[in-house]
Motif scaffolding. Structure first.
Motif, PDB file in Angstrom:
ATOM      1  N   GLY A  31       0.789  -1.216   0.000  1.00 46.87           N
ATOM      2  CA  GLY A  31       0.000   0.000   0.000  1.00 46.87           C
ATOM      3  C   GLY A  31       0.827   1.274   0.000  1.00 46.87           C
ATOM      4  O   GLY A  31       2.058   1.251   0.117  1.00 46.87           O
ATOM      5  N   ASP A  32       0.131   2.390  -0.129  1.00 48.68           N
ATOM      6  CA  ASP A  32       0.730   3.715  -0.236  1.00 48.68           C
ATOM      7  C   ASP A  32       0.536   4.476   1.077  1.00 48.68           C
ATOM      8  O   ASP A  32      -0.566   4.955   1.358  1.00 48.68           O
ATOM      9  N   PRO A  33       1.586   4.625   1.880  1.00 50.96           N
ATOM     10  CA  PRO A  33       1.427   5.289   3.175  1.00 50.96           C
ATOM     11  C   PRO A  33       1.283   6.809   3.095  1.00 50.96           C
ATOM     12  O   PRO A  33       1.073   7.454   4.131  1.00 50.96           O
ATOM     13  N   SER A  34       1.381   7.377   1.890  1.00 51.43           N
ATOM     14  CA  SER A  34       1.228   8.826   1.770  1.00 51.43           C
ATOM     15  C   SER A  34      -0.240   9.252   1.809  1.00 51.43           C
ATOM     16  O   SER A  34      -0.542  10.439   1.949  1.00 51.43           O
ATOM     17  N   GLN A  35      -1.155   8.302   1.709  1.00 53.09           N
ATOM     18  CA  GLN A  35      -2.578   8.636   1.731  1.00 53.09           C
ATOM     19  C   GLN A  35      -3.037   8.994   3.139  1.00 53.09           C
ATOM     20  O   GLN A  35      -2.435   8.573   4.137  1.00 53.09           O
ATOM     21  N   GLU A  36      -4.128   9.733   3.210  1.00 50.82           N
ATOM     22  CA  GLU A  36      -4.697  10.114   4.501  1.00 50.82           C
ATOM     23  C   GLU A  36      -5.320   8.894   5.166  1.00 50.82           C
ATOM     24  O   GLU A  36      -5.991   8.093   4.521  1.00 50.82           O
ATOM     25  N   VAL A  37      -5.093   8.756   6.461  1.00 44.89           N
ATOM     26  CA  VAL A  37      -5.651   7.615   7.184  1.00 44.89           C
ATOM     27  C   VAL A  37      -7.134   7.854   7.452  1.00 44.89           C
ATOM     28  O   VAL A  37      -7.532   8.938   7.865  1.00 44.89           O
ATOM     29  N   THR A  38      -7.934   6.836   7.170  1.00 41.51           N
ATOM     30  CA  THR A  38      -9.371   6.923   7.437  1.00 41.51           C
ATOM     31  C   THR A  38      -9.711   6.317   8.799  1.00 41.51           C
ATOM     32  O   THR A  38     -10.479   6.891   9.572  1.00 41.51           O
TER      33      THR A  38
END
Length: 267
Positions: A31-38
């Protein structure tokens, strides 16, 4: 205040002690850890079922302790084309799920983060009888072996536990050996020789300490091993991780504990 998954990971790593070992199995596994955490899911083992339940809860970040892809280092080149791996990878990608494995860092705490979490969840901290980095020895209030087994089954939501040696008799001196202790030497056997009455273990080897306890019990000694399995023996340590993770992240970010559960069926 929103946070990216990477910011949460940075907080986790800052909470942990630095590792002296140059290599670690910890890190982002997909996965891409740069995305905002939901929302965040916490679990001991990132099984397919755990991942599905995390997705259903709206989580895109899974903090776990054990491997995702069937080997200690989580290498995947040897799995290419395998239908089980490909389906698991497809599901993770579909839900934009990031898995971060927190194994070596969590064990590096003084005292050990997993063992400490287990003991806090069991309520055994007042009974600790050693001072090592990894809490292992306890002098519990006297109880029958069957009572101890029933207590562990209730706490771990287990249907059954494997017992070697005495299945009854009053005991109080207990050693907790969580996770995988697959050593071929006499370390665990010596622990039982030094006055321990019950060893609560994850994984052990049949022909070392387990054979010793089997012989000792036949000779009339009050010796027992309660074998929980690797995941079962460490799961409460990851349940406790929710308590130290909560202050590290935005209070509006949901955190869900997802129990990996008993991996065995009994026929």
């Amino acid at each position: 205040m929103s946070m990216t998954i990477q910011q949460v990971i940075d907080k986790i790593l800052a909470y942990h002690p630095d590792l002296s070992a140059p290599q670690t199995c910890d890190g982002v596994k997909c996965g891409d850890p740069s995305q905002e955490v939901t929302a965040i899911a916490v679990s001991c083992a990132p099984t397919y079922d755990v991942i599905r339940r995390a997705a259903e809860a709206g989580c895109n970040f899974l903090l776990c302790h054990e491997p995702s892809f069937y080997s200690h280092e989580d290498t995947t080149d040897w799995l290419e084309g395998d239908p089980v791996y490909e389906e698991k990878r497809r599901f993770l990608e579909k839900h934009q799920m990031v898995i971060f494995r927190d194994h070596d860092h969590l064990h590096a705490h003084t005292p050990d983060g997993i063992y400490t979490g287990v003991m806090k969840e069991l309520g055994w901290e007042p009974y600790r009888a050693d001072t090592g980095r990894r809490p292992m020895l306890y002098h519990l209030p006297p109880m029958d072996v069957s009572e101890l087994a029933a207590f562990l089954k209730e706490k771990l939501c287990m249907e059954k536990v494997r017992v070697i040696g005495k299945t009854s008799g009053t005991v109080s001196k207990v050693a907790y050996i969580g996770g995988g202790n697959m050593s071929f030497d006499n370390t665990n056997t010596r622990l039982m020789m030094d006055g321990t009455e019950v060893m609560i273990a994850g994984e052990l080897i049949d022909w070392t300490v387990m054979s010793y306890v089997r012989d000792a019990a036949v000779m009339g000694q009050q010796k027992t091993i309660i074998q929980l399995g690797h995941f079962n023996s460490e799961e409460l340590g990851m349940k406790y991780a929710e308590s130290w993770l909560r202050p590290l992240v935005d209070p509006e970010i949901p955190i869900h504990w997802i129990r990996a559960g008993e991996p065995y069926h009994y026929l």
